[in-house]
Design an enzyme around this catalytic site. Structure first.
Site: not given
Ligand code: 13P
Length: 249
Positions: A9-11, A96, A98, A168, A235
């Site tokens: 997940n590159w966000k 997700h 976020e 998550e 990340g």
């Molecule tokens: P990180 O791996 O940066 O903790 O993020 C996890 C995430 O939200 C994947 O969707």
């Protein structure tokens, strides 16, 4: 273990140019594998880039980080499931943390997004997870099973191999705090038994991924944990070298 799913997940990282360079570097180092599936969730503007780059790879899929539940209309800034599919997405990420915590997405909205993805013929990956406060209050099980039931409330009869669940824990996302393999397994086991109550033995076909501060150094240990069928990585998935290490863990 089921055939593992390694999801990036590159966000809000890697636009079209960076996505193209990433895919070239990653695919050059990642030989086709029939024993696992890689899914890349780029920002929507880079969806076509990722889908085109991996078009001749059955083991590497493009996914979309978010959709609106409507088919089309006056929803400035949104995209629909069918548009994402048209741009090359095979999987939709829904709920997700976020989206839930930064943008206020509700369980009811997640349910509508799961329905929209399903209607469009896309797989959907529903994310569930508790905050540290909820964990410390002993609410983890109640919360994640509630998020699961609410998220698929209208799609339960459609749940099949196209459904993917991701656990998550909010406190582990982007914090460097990873759930131990044991902690992850414990919650995955709760989710599996909830799925069994919902859909019987079909529950055993549904992959449950873990996400939260996954890195090249902890990926193999987490993947080996009971009931962990894959990883959802933020990340550490943005750069091709660390992603390659995780995808091959
Ligand atoms: P990180 O791996 O940066 O903790 O993020 C996890 C995430 O939200 C994947 O969707």
């Amino acid at each position: 273990m089921k055939r593992p799913i390694l999801a990036a997940n590159w966000k809000m990282n890697n636009g079209p140019s960076a996505a193209k360079a990433f895919m070239e570097a990653f695919l050059a180092g990642y030989s086709p594998r029939s024993d696992r599936t890689v899914i890349i969730f780029p920002p929507a503007v880079a969806l076509t880039t990722v889908a085109t780059s991996s078009a001749n790879r059955k083991d590497v899929l493009a996914g979309v980080q978010n959709i609106h539940w409507a088919e089309k209309g006056a929803f400035t800034g949104e995209i629909s499931a069918t548009m994402a599919k048209d741009a090359g997405a095979k999987v939709v990420l829904v709920g997700h943390s976020e989206r839930r915590h930064v943008f206020g997405e509700t369980d009811a909205q997640c349910a509508k997004k799961c329905q929209a993805a399903s209607r469009a013929g896309l797989s959907f990956m529903l994310c569930v997870g508790e905050t540290m406060q909820q964990r410390e209050a002993g609410e983890t099980e109640r919360l994640v099973t509630h998020q699961l039931r609410e998220g698929v409330s209208q799609t339960q009869n459609l749940i099949s191999a196209d459904f993917i669940l991701a656990y998550e824990p909010v406190w582990a996302i982007g914090t460097g705090l990873t759930a131990s393999a044991g902690d992850a397994s414990a919650v995955h086991t709760v989710l599996r038994s909830e799925l069994r109550q919902m859909i019987g033995t079909r529950a055993d076909e549904i992959p449950i991924l873990y996400g939260g501060s996954v890195s090249p150094s902890n990926a193999a240990g987490l993947l080996a944990a009971p009931e962990v069928d894959g990883l959802l990585v933020g990340g550490a998935s943005v750069e091709p070298s660390s992603w390659l290490a995780i995808a091959q863990a």
